[in-house]
Structure formats: structure tokens, C-alpha cells
Design an enzyme around this catalytic site. Sequence first.
Site, PDB file in Angstrom:
ATOM      1  N   ASP A  18       0.934  -1.161   0.202  1.00 28.45           N
ATOM      2  CA  ASP A  18      -0.042  -0.041  -0.013  1.00 28.45           C
ATOM      3  C   ASP A  18       0.825   1.218   0.121  1.00 28.45           C
ATOM      4  OD1 ASP A  18       0.851  -0.609   2.636  1.00 28.45           O
ATOM      5  OD2 ASP A  18      -0.951   0.597   3.569  1.00 28.45           O
ATOM      6  N   ASP A  22       7.371   3.405   3.089  1.00 27.52           N
ATOM      7  CA  ASP A  22       8.104   2.452   3.473  1.00 27.52           C
ATOM      8  C   ASP A  22       7.949   1.495   2.360  1.00 27.52           C
ATOM      9  OD1 ASP A  22       5.866   2.487   4.755  1.00 27.52           O
ATOM     10  OD2 ASP A  22       6.556   1.197   6.232  1.00 27.52           O
ATOM     11  N   ASP A  23       6.849   1.377   1.924  1.00 26.43           N
ATOM     12  CA  ASP A  23       6.318   0.323   0.749  1.00 26.43           C
ATOM     13  C   ASP A  23       7.096   0.609  -0.511  1.00 26.43           C
ATOM     14  OD1 ASP A  23       3.469  -1.105   1.883  1.00 26.43           O
ATOM     15  OD2 ASP A  23       3.682   0.878   2.539  1.00 26.43           O
ATOM     16  N   ASN A  47      -2.228   3.100   3.680  1.00 23.87           N
ATOM     17  CA  ASN A  47      -1.517   4.396   3.763  1.00 23.87           C
ATOM     18  C   ASN A  47      -2.110   5.422   2.976  1.00 23.87           C
ATOM     19  OD1 ASN A  47       0.358   3.333   5.577  1.00 23.87           O
ATOM     20  ND2 ASN A  47       1.634   2.493   3.775  1.00 23.87           N
ATOM     21  N   THR A 137       2.775  -6.139   2.812  1.00 25.30           N
ATOM     22  CA  THR A 137       3.350  -4.908   3.504  1.00 25.30           C
ATOM     23  C   THR A 137       2.249  -3.931   3.966  1.00 25.30           C
ATOM     24  OG1 THR A 137       4.115  -4.078   1.951  1.00 25.30           O
ATOM     25  CG2 THR A 137       5.598  -5.593   2.590  1.00 25.30           C
ATOM     26  N   ASN A 171       1.117   1.025  17.157  1.00 24.73           N
ATOM     27  CA  ASN A 171       1.110   2.366  16.737  1.00 24.73           C
ATOM     28  C   ASN A 171      -0.091   3.009  16.491  1.00 24.73           C
ATOM     29  OD1 ASN A 171       0.881   1.002  14.458  1.00 24.73           O
ATOM     30  ND2 ASN A 171       2.828   1.686  13.275  1.00 24.73           N
ATOM     31  N   GLU A 177      -0.904  -2.536  15.822  1.00 25.69           N
ATOM     32  CA  GLU A 177      -0.072  -2.106  14.701  1.00 25.69           C
ATOM     33  C   GLU A 177      -1.098  -1.730  13.472  1.00 25.69           C
ATOM     34  OE1 GLU A 177       1.556  -2.287  10.722  1.00 25.69           O
ATOM     35  OE2 GLU A 177       0.192  -3.850  11.596  1.00 25.69           O
ATOM     36  N   PHE A 178      -0.702  -0.866  12.772  1.00 24.38           N
ATOM     37  CA  PHE A 178      -1.583  -0.231  11.924  1.00 24.38           C
ATOM     38  C   PHE A 178      -2.092  -1.102  10.712  1.00 24.38           C
ATOM     39  CE2 PHE A 178      -1.931   1.714   7.564  1.00 24.38           C
ATOM     40  CZ  PHE A 178      -3.055   2.839   7.878  1.00 24.38           C
ATOM     41  N   ASN A 179      -1.174  -2.099  10.143  1.00 28.19           N
ATOM     42  CA  ASN A 179      -1.867  -2.977   9.036  1.00 28.19           C
ATOM     43  C   ASN A 179      -2.903  -3.874   9.538  1.00 28.19           C
ATOM     44  OD1 ASN A 179      -0.036  -1.729   7.192  1.00 28.19           O
ATOM     45  ND2 ASN A 179       1.496  -3.175   7.452  1.00 28.19           N
ATOM     46  N   HIS A 252       9.722   0.301   7.945  1.00 26.45           N
ATOM     47  CA  HIS A 252       9.138  -0.986   8.315  1.00 26.45           C
ATOM     48  C   HIS A 252       9.225  -2.062   7.266  1.00 26.45           C
ATOM     49  CE1 HIS A 252       7.264   0.907  11.706  1.00 26.45           C
ATOM     50  NE2 HIS A 252       6.863   2.042  10.987  1.00 26.45           N
ATOM     51  N   ASP A 253       8.726  -1.727   6.018  1.00 27.16           N
ATOM     52  CA  ASP A 253       7.978  -2.695   5.049  1.00 27.16           C
ATOM     53  C   ASP A 253       9.374  -3.239   4.672  1.00 27.16           C
ATOM     54  OD1 ASP A 253       5.719  -2.172   5.682  1.00 27.16           O
ATOM     55  OD2 ASP A 253       5.238  -0.601   4.130  1.00 27.16           O
TER      56      ASP A 253
END
Length: 322
Positions: A18, A22-23, A47, A137, A171, A177-179, A252-253
Site C-alpha cells: 500500500d 516504506d512500501d 496508507n 506489507t 502504533n 499495529e496499523f496494518n 518498516h516494510d
Amino acid sequence: MTTTPQKAAPRRIILDCDPGCDDAAAILLAAGSPDVELLALTTVAGNQTIEKVTSNALRVLRVAGITDLPVAMGARRPLIRPAIEAAPEIHGETGLGGLTQEELPEADIALDPRPAAQLIVDVVMREPAGTVTLVPTGPLTNIALAARLEPRIVSRVKEVVLMGGACREGNATACAEFNVENDPEAAHIVFEEPWKVTMIGLDLTYQARANAAVRERIRAVGTKPAELLSRILDDYAENYRVWRGFDAPPLHDPCAVACVIDPTLITLRPAPIHVELKGALTTGMTVADLRRPVKGECHTIAGLGIDVDRFWDLMIDAVKRL
């Protein structure tokens, strides 16, 4: 007579993402690593909106010089819950920091007409069993849909290496976590299927900080992919500083892609991991039982640490190669 050790074949992956700053880095790492063969790329809202993240994926692929990859648009909202707000405070209004469509045109790639879940199914069923790794991711909606659309992929996939979750604090919320919080029902499906799942969560990714020295190393490479990554990371760093108070942003990703490229970079621990769906304060939490070593088989694994120096070497080598 001495024999030269045979180099291992590239790991074959489907990247479900997405983009997101970071993706974008994860795409560049996968595209630039000789140890990865990118079979397809699929997008999911997270995102930013599905239209923006799909456009961003095509824009990054153009810089990476990729013109012949199947790319499919996926889910625009979670399985059950209402769509949540995107994260412009971290990833910018376009999803790639301050970069605009005019500055970074899309690749000349026609989107695959199939929905992302169908493309995932078709690629996994086409390739020999045990050869395709799924690397999501973003929110796990497409992966869950694919597993429900064609349950046979679960036994055919080599493993799922996902960026998401956390063993400790979240987060998006204190626990989530977001995902995973974006689509907890989809995450529940993915974690409960009997395929191998490696969770590259915040415990690990918070260690991979793109500090000023790292960003300068990337800038010094001088290639167009390095310039793109440098620009994105500068915007990403400023947004993290303003919104989260971080002195350097966690990337992150790409950590999930790095785990596929070289698992020795990652400290991995088998642990039962389940997704909380009903908690008033804990929905979307990935509950990892780290109390004692696992006896017997465990299909879920938590990533707890990363060799940061080697990770950045991988990332910088990838943008040099592109």
C-alpha cells in the site's frame, strides 16, 4: 578437485503493498535484489486510497525500470469494517511524501484486469508448490480474500512473510499495529490458516531507523532509484519527527523483504500468534505467546531483531543495482 558452491535460486515473491513511503522502499529492495524474483505486485488500500497507492506502485516501478510485471489493484476497504482513514500525516497526501504525479509519472504498465486476490491465486496455482512466498506489507485484506477464494493456495504457498503486528506496543493504538488494526478480520484469517507465517512487526522494524547518516549514504549512491528513496525518506523523516517525535523514522516494510532475501538478518522465534477481534481496547492486537519455548510444531513465527548494518547494506546495494 574443488567445486564451486551453487548459488541458491532467487526467492520468488508476490509483493502485496500500500505505497506509502516504506512500501516504496520495499519495492525498490525487491526489484534491486538479485536474490528475489518478483512475480507480481498487488495493491491494497491502507496508507492511502486504493487509487493513490496503485498509482504510487506504478510510479516506483517506473524508476526501478520495471515494465513487464503483472500489477493488480486490490481491496479498497476492509472485509467487514468501515474503511479507516489513511495516514497522510506520515506518508503525505500522495502517499510518497511530498512527491507529486508531475514530478514522478507512472510506469507505462497496463493494470492487470484481475482483482488482486485473483492474481495472487492464479500465480500461486500456476507455479510449483512450495516456491512462492507472499510478502504483504499493508493490510491483509487481499491475502485473506485469496485464501478464501482458493483454499488450495494455503498448502501451495512456501510461506507468508508479512510486515504487521507487534509482540508489545502498537502504533495505531496502544496495542495494535496499523496494518492489522486496519483489517483485523483479514489478519485473523491469515494468522489462523496453517501455512507458515512470519510476523515482521514493530518490535523489529523500530530498530531499522533511517537516520541522517543512512539517508546520506543513500543520497551518495547517485542513481535515480537512490535519489527517489532519498527524497521520500527525507519527507518521511520530517513527518515522523512532527507527528511521532522520532529522531529517525523506522523503515518498516523493507524489513519483510529483507527477511525473505536473507533470514539470517532476522532474530526469529516460533510463537503462537493470534489476532484479537473483540477487545474494547485491544482489537487488532497480535497476541504472541513468548512465555516459554514452543514444543513441537508452530506455524507462526515472530521477528524480534534485525542486523541493522547488514539491512542497510542490502537496501543500498539494491538501489545501486537498479
